[in-house]
Design a protein around this motif. Structure first.
Motif, PDB file in Angstrom:
ATOM      1  N   GLU A 117       0.828  -1.213   0.000  1.00 31.00           N
ATOM      2  CA  GLU A 117       0.000   0.000   0.000  1.00 31.00           C
ATOM      3  C   GLU A 117       0.856   1.254   0.000  1.00 31.00           C
ATOM      4  O   GLU A 117       0.543   2.230  -0.692  1.00 31.00           O
ATOM      5  CB  GLU A 117      -0.938  -0.004   1.203  1.00 31.00           C
ATOM      6  CG  GLU A 117      -1.949   1.143   1.177  1.00 31.00           C
ATOM      7  CD  GLU A 117      -2.977   1.072   2.290  1.00 31.00           C
ATOM      8  OE1 GLU A 117      -3.833   1.973   2.340  1.00 31.00           O
ATOM      9  OE2 GLU A 117      -2.927   0.126   3.108  1.00 31.00           O
ATOM     10  N   PHE A 118       1.937   1.250   0.770  1.00 32.02           N
ATOM     11  CA  PHE A 118       2.844   2.394   0.767  1.00 32.02           C
ATOM     12  C   PHE A 118       3.342   2.692  -0.651  1.00 32.02           C
ATOM     13  O   PHE A 118       3.314   3.837  -1.112  1.00 32.02           O
ATOM     14  CB  PHE A 118       4.070   2.116   1.647  1.00 32.02           C
ATOM     15  CG  PHE A 118       3.816   2.115   3.126  1.00 32.02           C
ATOM     16  CD1 PHE A 118       2.944   3.008   3.712  1.00 32.02           C
ATOM     17  CD2 PHE A 118       4.494   1.224   3.947  1.00 32.02           C
ATOM     18  CE1 PHE A 118       2.728   3.013   5.083  1.00 32.02           C
ATOM     19  CE2 PHE A 118       4.297   1.213   5.317  1.00 32.02           C
ATOM     20  CZ  PHE A 118       3.410   2.101   5.888  1.00 32.02           C
ATOM     21  N   ILE A 119       3.835   1.664  -1.316  1.00 31.26           N
ATOM     22  CA  ILE A 119       4.419   1.849  -2.655  1.00 31.26           C
ATOM     23  C   ILE A 119       3.373   2.374  -3.621  1.00 31.26           C
ATOM     24  O   ILE A 119       3.631   3.291  -4.403  1.00 31.26           O
ATOM     25  CB  ILE A 119       5.040   0.533  -3.149  1.00 31.26           C
ATOM     26  CG1 ILE A 119       6.261   0.164  -2.287  1.00 31.26           C
ATOM     27  CG2 ILE A 119       5.450   0.639  -4.618  1.00 31.26           C
ATOM     28  CD1 ILE A 119       6.744  -1.265  -2.491  1.00 31.26           C
ATOM     29  N   ARG A 120       2.183   1.808  -3.579  1.00 35.55           N
ATOM     30  CA  ARG A 120       1.120   2.250  -4.483  1.00 35.55           C
ATOM     31  C   ARG A 120       0.634   3.655  -4.142  1.00 35.55           C
ATOM     32  O   ARG A 120       0.019   4.314  -4.985  1.00 35.55           O
ATOM     33  CB  ARG A 120      -0.045   1.262  -4.448  1.00 35.55           C
ATOM     34  CG  ARG A 120       0.308  -0.078  -5.089  1.00 35.55           C
ATOM     35  CD  ARG A 120      -0.910  -0.944  -5.265  1.00 35.55           C
ATOM     36  NE  ARG A 120      -1.866  -0.317  -6.160  1.00 35.55           N
ATOM     37  CZ  ARG A 120      -2.503  -0.956  -7.141  1.00 35.55           C
ATOM     38  NH1 ARG A 120      -2.241  -2.222  -7.380  1.00 35.55           N
ATOM     39  NH2 ARG A 120      -3.383  -0.334  -7.868  1.00 35.55           N
ATOM     40  N   SER A 121       0.933   4.114  -2.935  1.00 33.02           N
ATOM     41  CA  SER A 121       0.537   5.453  -2.508  1.00 33.02           C
ATOM     42  C   SER A 121       1.688   6.446  -2.591  1.00 33.02           C
ATOM     43  O   SER A 121       1.583   7.556  -2.062  1.00 33.02           O
ATOM     44  CB  SER A 121      -0.001   5.411  -1.068  1.00 33.02           C
ATOM     45  OG  SER A 121      -1.098   4.521  -0.960  1.00 33.02           O
ATOM     46  N   GLN A 399      -3.470   7.958  -9.268  1.00 32.53           N
ATOM     47  CA  GLN A 399      -2.726   8.684 -10.295  1.00 32.53           C
ATOM     48  C   GLN A 399      -1.209   8.568 -10.125  1.00 32.53           C
ATOM     49  O   GLN A 399      -0.453   9.003 -10.991  1.00 32.53           O
ATOM     50  CB  GLN A 399      -3.139  10.160 -10.298  1.00 32.53           C
ATOM     51  CG  GLN A 399      -4.583  10.391 -10.724  1.00 32.53           C
ATOM     52  CD  GLN A 399      -5.033  11.818 -10.510  1.00 32.53           C
ATOM     53  OE1 GLN A 399      -5.823  12.122  -9.618  1.00 32.53           O
ATOM     54  NE2 GLN A 399      -4.505  12.726 -11.322  1.00 32.53           N
ATOM     55  N   ILE A 400      -0.784   7.993  -9.027  1.00 32.69           N
ATOM     56  CA  ILE A 400       0.647   7.740  -8.826  1.00 32.69           C
ATOM     57  C   ILE A 400       0.999   6.492  -9.635  1.00 32.69           C
ATOM     58  O   ILE A 400       0.509   5.399  -9.358  1.00 32.69           O
ATOM     59  CB  ILE A 400       0.977   7.550  -7.337  1.00 32.69           C
ATOM     60  CG1 ILE A 400       0.630   8.820  -6.558  1.00 32.69           C
ATOM     61  CG2 ILE A 400       2.453   7.189  -7.156  1.00 32.69           C
ATOM     62  CD1 ILE A 400       0.696   8.662  -5.053  1.00 32.69           C
ATOM     63  N   THR A 401       1.819   6.661 -10.634  1.00 35.24           N
ATOM     64  CA  THR A 401       2.096   5.564 -11.570  1.00 35.24           C
ATOM     65  C   THR A 401       3.424   4.875 -11.310  1.00 35.24           C
ATOM     66  O   THR A 401       3.586   3.700 -11.634  1.00 35.24           O
ATOM     67  CB  THR A 401       2.102   6.086 -13.018  1.00 35.24           C
ATOM     68  OG1 THR A 401       3.106   7.113 -13.142  1.00 35.24           O
ATOM     69  CG2 THR A 401       0.739   6.654 -13.397  1.00 35.24           C
ATOM     70  N   ASP A 402       4.385   5.604 -10.745  1.00 34.10           N
ATOM     71  CA  ASP A 402       5.741   5.068 -10.613  1.00 34.10           C
ATOM     72  C   ASP A 402       6.324   5.439  -9.253  1.00 34.10           C
ATOM     73  O   ASP A 402       6.165   6.576  -8.793  1.00 34.10           O
ATOM     74  CB  ASP A 402       6.649   5.631 -11.706  1.00 34.10           C
ATOM     75  CG  ASP A 402       6.174   5.263 -13.107  1.00 34.10           C
ATOM     76  OD1 ASP A 402       6.644   4.250 -13.635  1.00 34.10           O
ATOM     77  OD2 ASP A 402       5.324   6.000 -13.650  1.00 34.10           O
ATOM     78  N   THR A 403       6.998   4.479  -8.640  1.00 37.39           N
ATOM     79  CA  THR A 403       7.683   4.694  -7.364  1.00 37.39           C
ATOM     80  C   THR A 403       9.075   4.075  -7.448  1.00 37.39           C
ATOM     81  O   THR A 403       9.205   2.890  -7.771  1.00 37.39           O
ATOM     82  CB  THR A 403       6.903   4.051  -6.200  1.00 37.39           C
ATOM     83  OG1 THR A 403       5.579   4.616  -6.137  1.00 37.39           O
ATOM     84  CG2 THR A 403       7.599   4.283  -4.874  1.00 37.39           C
ATOM     85  N   PHE A 404      10.091   4.887  -7.188  1.00 44.67           N
ATOM     86  CA  PHE A 404      11.484   4.440  -7.236  1.00 44.67           C
ATOM     87  C   PHE A 404      12.166   4.726  -5.900  1.00 44.67           C
ATOM     88  O   PHE A 404      11.934   5.769  -5.296  1.00 44.67           O
ATOM     89  CB  PHE A 404      12.258   5.194  -8.321  1.00 44.67           C
ATOM     90  CG  PHE A 404      12.031   4.731  -9.732  1.00 44.67           C
ATOM     91  CD1 PHE A 404      13.041   4.098 -10.441  1.00 44.67           C
ATOM     92  CD2 PHE A 404      10.814   4.951 -10.365  1.00 44.67           C
ATOM     93  CE1 PHE A 404      12.858   3.689 -11.747  1.00 44.67           C
ATOM     94  CE2 PHE A 404      10.607   4.543 -11.679  1.00 44.67           C
ATOM     95  CZ  PHE A 404      11.635   3.910 -12.375  1.00 44.67           C
ATOM     96  N   MET A 411       7.547   0.274  -8.418  1.00 44.39           N
ATOM     97  CA  MET A 411       6.282   0.235  -9.156  1.00 44.39           C
ATOM     98  C   MET A 411       6.482   0.986 -10.465  1.00 44.39           C
ATOM     99  O   MET A 411       7.050   2.075 -10.475  1.00 44.39           O
ATOM    100  CB  MET A 411       5.144   0.874  -8.344  1.00 44.39           C
ATOM    101  CG  MET A 411       3.796   0.866  -9.058  1.00 44.39           C
ATOM    102  SD  MET A 411       2.416   1.473  -8.041  1.00 44.39           S
ATOM    103  CE  MET A 411       2.788   3.233  -7.941  1.00 44.39           C
ATOM    104  N   ARG A 412       6.012   0.391 -11.561  1.00 50.07           N
ATOM    105  CA  ARG A 412       6.030   1.044 -12.874  1.00 50.07           C
ATOM    106  C   ARG A 412       4.662   0.877 -13.504  1.00 50.07           C
ATOM    107  O   ARG A 412       4.114  -0.230 -13.545  1.00 50.07           O
ATOM    108  CB  ARG A 412       7.082   0.425 -13.794  1.00 50.07           C
ATOM    109  CG  ARG A 412       8.510   0.788 -13.466  1.00 50.07           C
ATOM    110  CD  ARG A 412       8.894   2.189 -13.922  1.00 50.07           C
ATOM    111  NE  ARG A 412       9.075   2.257 -15.362  1.00 50.07           N
ATOM    112  CZ  ARG A 412       8.451   3.091 -16.170  1.00 50.07           C
ATOM    113  NH1 ARG A 412       7.569   3.947 -15.693  1.00 50.07           N
ATOM    114  NH2 ARG A 412       8.699   3.106 -17.462  1.00 50.07           N
ATOM    115  N   ARG A 413       4.115   2.005 -13.945  1.00 50.00           N
ATOM    116  CA  ARG A 413       2.795   2.005 -14.597  1.00 50.00           C
ATOM    117  C   ARG A 413       1.755   1.290 -13.739  1.00 50.00           C
ATOM    118  O   ARG A 413       0.957   0.503 -14.232  1.00 50.00           O
ATOM    119  CB  ARG A 413       2.883   1.376 -15.997  1.00 50.00           C
ATOM    120  CG  ARG A 413       3.902   2.042 -16.909  1.00 50.00           C
ATOM    121  CD  ARG A 413       3.893   1.394 -18.299  1.00 50.00           C
ATOM    122  NE  ARG A 413       4.951   1.937 -19.132  1.00 50.00           N
ATOM    123  CZ  ARG A 413       6.177   1.423 -19.226  1.00 50.00           C
ATOM    124  NH1 ARG A 413       6.492   0.352 -18.495  1.00 50.00           N
ATOM    125  NH2 ARG A 413       7.080   1.972 -20.002  1.00 50.00           N
TER     126      ARG A 413
END
Length: 447
Positions: A117-121, A399-404, A411-413
């Motif tokens: 959930e953190f990553i997707r947020s 709307q958050i699509t990418d997390t690095f 997360m990508r797309r």
């Protein structure tokens, strides 16, 4: 041309420092997990030869959010006991459920669910407080996230430790094991003034000084807490903590809904940090943190979600919006906590509190490449006059699509790359059955 690992080209780049700056048609170059440069996109194309290019024509690029207070493994208790005041929620539901269910396996599965959930947020770093921190650290490393990892201390026995000395022993052992881990930052975590007595708090201050660790603690969370401490000690919680020499620039005070003007001045004088958790405070009717007054006094304020058992989500983007809106209402000023300041609180505020602002919290050359991308082409964020205001007041986490983190894609797309989301959900369902069985027995026993 210089070889780099990654070149990111968004429509808007929001470095956070300086506050309020928005760069259009800029790029960010990354090598070995760190930001090499932020520069105009046309210059970047001429100067760098990337192994990978990420083009984000409708997106804003910004630092990953830093969640300054949470209890990650408590995601497995999301919705377990709602619409109750804090102490009844804890005493009658959460603490008994923890006694029945918490284990290393529970912490591993709960932390993994939270990390998904953190990553997707859009969160790249979180500051945790829970049992079995070494188990949580294994999951954090597995998912690629960054974390301030709470080494918890409480007076009373739990499944994790028998008394304050046992907690302290385990905290030091965990610190020795985890020190030097690149993404793990140990933090001493006494639970609260009403659960930790004077002697262990004095020891914690000595350990914090010796080891150079922050201290992370619930303080002035509710009026009942303050009144209870007055009755028990003759002192308000902050006054007692000051007498114990606990307050300093390494101290992160969570919630802080019950503050006098003199106490705000005291917080500022010590250089303390405040972790503001507006949605949890609202849901538990704990009170209102005077954020605008704290900021005006020069206090660093970060934002936390608290745990999913009391929020009930781990969405820091939404928490940031609530923090900005609530601060305006409490201060009676629409200019209080403007959008750029809210974004700073959700990024640099947490990084400063954890003592890692030289590493994360803004997009600057030399810092770790911890960043997220938000697609502003969504109907709900069109048209875009001001990207920062749009993110704070209009955008949603889908709307958050990418997390690095450290230049590595988590997360990508919208696709999780380091956590199996389906497996995390399946584990949550199994723990739900365990907790349901416990609750059914508990109701029969108390009937």
């Amino acid at each position: 041309m210089q070889d780099i690992d990654l070149l990111v080209q968004p429509r808007w780049l929001i470095p956070v420092q300086p506050e309020g700056l928005v760069l259009e048609h800029h790029a960010m170059a990354v090598r070995d997990g760190r930001i090499v440069a932020v520069l105009p996109a046309d210059e970047a194309v001429r100067q760098y030869r990337p192994a990978q290019s990420v083009e984000l024509p409708d997106h804003a690029l910004l630092p990953g959010f830093v969640n300054l207070h949470t209890h990650a493994a408590m995601s497995l208790m999301r919705g377990l006991a709602d619409d109750l005041p804090l102490m009844r929620w804890l005493n009658e539901h959460i603490w008994p459920a923890e006694a029945a269910a918490v284990s290393e396996a529970y912490v591993a599965d709960g932390t993994r669910l939270a990390c998904a959930e953190f990553i997707r947020s859009g969160q790249t770093c979180f500051n945790d407080m829970y049992f079995f921190p070494e188990t949580a650290a294994d999951v954090i490393n597995e998912t690629g996230m960054r974390a301030g990892l709470g080494l918890i201390v409480i007076d009373f026995p739990t499944v994790y430790a028998s008394d304050a000395d046992d907690y302290l022993h385990k905290a030091l052992a965990a610190h020795d094991r985890l020190k030097g881990a690149p993404h793990i930052h140990p933090v001493l975590a006494p639970h609260g003034p009403y659960t930790v007595s004077d002697a262990p708090l004095r020891k914690l201050r000595a350990y914090a000084n010796e080891l150079g660790l922050p201290i992370h603690m619930h303080v002035h969370e509710t009026a009942d807490e303050v009144q209870g401490q007055l009755a028990a000690t003759g002192q308000r919680p902050l006054e007692r903590l000051e007498a114990l020499d606990l307050l300093d620039s390494d101290f992160i005070a969570v919630h802080m809904t019950q503050l006098t003007d003199d106490e705000i001045a005291r917080v500022a004088r010590y250089g303390m940090h405040v972790a503001h958790c507006p949605q949890s405070n609202l849901k538990l009717a704990s009170g209102f943190c005077p954020v605008a007054k704290l900021l005006d006094a020069g206090v660093n304020v970060g934002i936390g979600t608290d745990g999913a058992a009391s929020n009930n989500d781990l969405d820091l983007l939404d928490e940031m919006r609530t923090a900005a809106m609530l601060a305006k209402a409490v201060a009676g000023q629409p200019s209080a906590v403007a959008a750029p300041r809210a974004l700073t609180m959700a990024t640099m505020g947490g990084a400063r509190a954890l003592g890692i602002a030289d590493e994360i919290g803004s997009l600057e050359a030399g810092k770790a490449a911890d960043f997220i991308a938000i697609d502003l082409s969504d109907i709900s964020t069109q048209p875009v006059y001001n990207p920062i205001a749009q993110i704070v007041y209009s955008a949603a986490r889908h709307q958050i699509t990418d997390t690095f983190v450290g230049g590595r894609a988590l997360m990508r797309r919208r696709q999780l790359l380091t956590v199996d989301g389906d497996a995390a959900v399946a584990s949550a369902a199994r723990w739900q059955e365990t907790l349901r069985t416990f609750m059914a027995h508990d109701r029969r026993d108390t009937a």
